[in-house]
Structures are given as structure tokens and as C-alpha cells.
Design an enzyme around this catalytic site. Structure first.
Site, PDB file in Angstrom:
ATOM      1  N   GLU A  96       0.832  -1.205   0.000  1.00  0.00           N
ATOM      2  CA  GLU A  96       0.000   0.000   0.000  1.00  0.00           C
ATOM      3  C   GLU A  96       0.865   1.253   0.000  1.00  0.00           C
ATOM      4  O   GLU A  96       1.797   1.363   0.795  1.00  0.00           O
ATOM      5  CB  GLU A  96      -0.927  -0.005   1.228  1.00  0.00           C
ATOM      6  CG  GLU A  96      -1.945  -1.130   1.179  1.00  0.00           C
ATOM      7  CD  GLU A  96      -2.925  -1.091   2.352  1.00  0.00           C
ATOM      8  OE1 GLU A  96      -2.944  -0.101   3.107  1.00  0.00           O
ATOM      9  OE2 GLU A  96      -3.672  -2.077   2.494  1.00  0.00           O
ATOM     10  N   GLU A 160      -8.488   2.158  -4.745  1.00  0.00           N
ATOM     11  CA  GLU A 160      -9.581   1.770  -3.836  1.00  0.00           C
ATOM     12  C   GLU A 160     -10.357   2.998  -3.368  1.00  0.00           C
ATOM     13  O   GLU A 160      -9.778   3.971  -2.860  1.00  0.00           O
ATOM     14  CB  GLU A 160      -9.011   1.008  -2.625  1.00  0.00           C
ATOM     15  CG  GLU A 160     -10.119   0.612  -1.643  1.00  0.00           C
ATOM     16  CD  GLU A 160      -9.760  -0.539  -0.701  1.00  0.00           C
ATOM     17  OE1 GLU A 160      -8.642  -1.074  -0.790  1.00  0.00           O
ATOM     18  OE2 GLU A 160     -10.629  -0.891   0.116  1.00  0.00           O
TER      19      GLU A 160
END
Ligand code: KIV
Length: 243
Positions: A96, A160
Site C-alpha cells: 500500500e 480503492e
């Protein structure tokens, strides 16, 4: 792309034609029952990655690097990503972050480890963000993160919870593919959490999720029928017994 965490489901997804299977750290929530993705360990990701790789014949398998397995230093990230690739046989790792992880993505590239990056809502940043599920709307920051990940050598990018027009502009500005979850139809591809899209995760119905099956209902009915038939002496019948 779909997430899977074990041999059984990875085999079903692979044979049904998904291009890629993600062994997501969402397993902390979906499989282990935690309220965030933070507790899952590197050992556990490797354990699940091994099961998935054993089942897959054609899809690209990506394994998530869990929280605190890459944030400390580039050296730590290479060591742990190396273990994931070596021990599971997966094709790539995911981490991430965009700009903040660019040195790490570069380092992994130098170690010949393919990296998928993940920007927008980052579940591992739940403590910083003050909660899961918040839509990320800072367009310039998202574009900078996307470009930083691409420049550093990421081969693909998860987007996302990003408004669809921003996700569309990010996708148009990159040469690498974007894979969206809650980021609209203008991404190059889409990802969903396997058990969620199968309708197994009762009570979890965010706007971006479409349930393509009703497996929770079917499983519930099957188990109730089994219990009733065993208690009622209907099962096993003669056809299920050795004479
Ligand atoms: O862990 C995960 O399942 C993910 C997907 C939602 C992209 O990161």
C-alpha cells in the site's frame, strides 16, 4: 481479479477464468475475523499464499505484504517480499502506498520482485485515516501517488474507493493498468473480495459491492437440511451406506 485465501476457492476462480488472484491481507477480516487488516502476519500471508499457488494453473498470483512487513526500511521490504516469492511461488507482491513507498518499490524492482501498488483508501492506514471506507477525493495527491508508483516500477496499481472520474483520469494518465475496487468502470480492470462477491459475507454491503451469488443463504439451508435429516434419521439412507 478476485481475492482468494485457500486452495479450494483459488482453484474455482482460476478455472472460471479470472486473470489474477490476490491473496489479500483482507484475510485478516474475512478469514480470521479481525476488525482491521493490521493483525495478519507475514507467516500467515505465506501460509495462505502457498495454498493458493498450489491450486492455480493460469492466473497471475499476487500476495499482499502485511502491515509492518515493509514500512520499516527498503531492506526489510526486500527480505520479506523475497520470502513471499520464494516460499509461496507467487508471481508478485502488493503493498500500500504511492509516493511514500517509491523507494521501496524501486528497491524491490532492483531485487527482481514485481510489485503492484495500492492507492486511495489504504486499509493499513486505518489508524491514520480515522476509519475504513472513506472515499479519497484529493485528485492531485492521488495523481502524484499513481505517477510515483509507476515511475518507481510498479507493474499495476489498485485504486480503492476513489470517485470514478478521478479514477478515470488516473487510468488515462498511466501506461500501467489500474485495478479498481469502488473506483468505477474507467479502471483497466476490477477486483472484489471473493467471499463478498459470492454473497458469503452477510451484512457487508458497501455501495461498490455487487453480490454475484447467494452462497451464504445456500450454505445456511444446506447445513439446516443436514442437521434436520441426521436428527430425523433420514440421512444416511441405504444409498449412502455400505451393505
Ligand atoms: O486485501 C485486499 O483484499 C485488497 C483488495 C481489496 C484490493 O487489498
Amino acid at each position: 481479479m478476485l481475492t482468494a485465501y485457500d486452495y479450494l476457492w483459488a482453484g474455482i476462480f482460476d478455472q472460471a477464468g479470472v486473470d489474477s488472484i490476490l491473496v489479500g491481507d483482507s484475510l485478516a477480516m474475512v478469514v480470521q475475523g479481525h476488525s482491521t487488516t493490521l493483525p495478519v502476519t507475514l507467516e500467515q500471508m505465506i501460509y495462505h499464499g502457498e495454498m493458493v499457488v498450489r491450486a492455480v494453473r493460469r492466473a497471475l498470483v499476487v500476495v499482499d505484504m502485511p502491515f509492518m512487513s515493509y514500512q520499516v526500511s527498503v531492506k526489510q521490504a526486500i527480505r520479506n517480499a523475497g520470502r513471499i516469492i520464494k516460499q509461496t511461488g507467487a508471481d508478485a507482491v502488493k503493498l500500500e502506498g504511492g509516493a511514500i513507498q517509491s523507494e521501496t518499490i524501486r528497491g524491490l524492482g532492483r531485487a527482481d520482485i514485481p510489485v503492484m501498488a495500492h492507492i486511495g483508501m489504504r486499509p493499513q492506514a486505518v489508524r491514520q485515516l480515522g476509519g475504513m471506507g472513506k472515499i479519497q477525493r484529493q485528485e492531485q495527491q492521488l495523481l502524484d501517488d499513481a505517477r510515483a508508483a509507476e515511475d518507481a516500477g510498479a507493474f499495476a496499481l489498485i485504486l480503492e474507493l476513489i470517485p470514478e472520474d478521478i479514477a478515470g483520469r488516473i487510468t488515462a494518465s498511466l501506461a500501467i493498468p489500474t485495478i479498481g475496487i469502488g473506483a468505477g468502470p474507467r479502471c483497466t480492470g476490477q477486483v472484489l473480495v471473493g467471499p463478498d462477491m459470492l454473497g458469503l459475507n452477510e451484512g457487508f454491503r458497501p455501495r461498490f459491492l455487487k453480490e454475484f451469488g447467494e452462497l451464504r443463504k445456500q450454505a445456511d439451508k444446506a447445513v439446516r437440511d443436514y442437521v434436520e435429516q441426521v436428527r430425523g434419521g433420514e440421512f444416511p439412507g441405504a444409498e449412502h451406506s455400505h451393505q
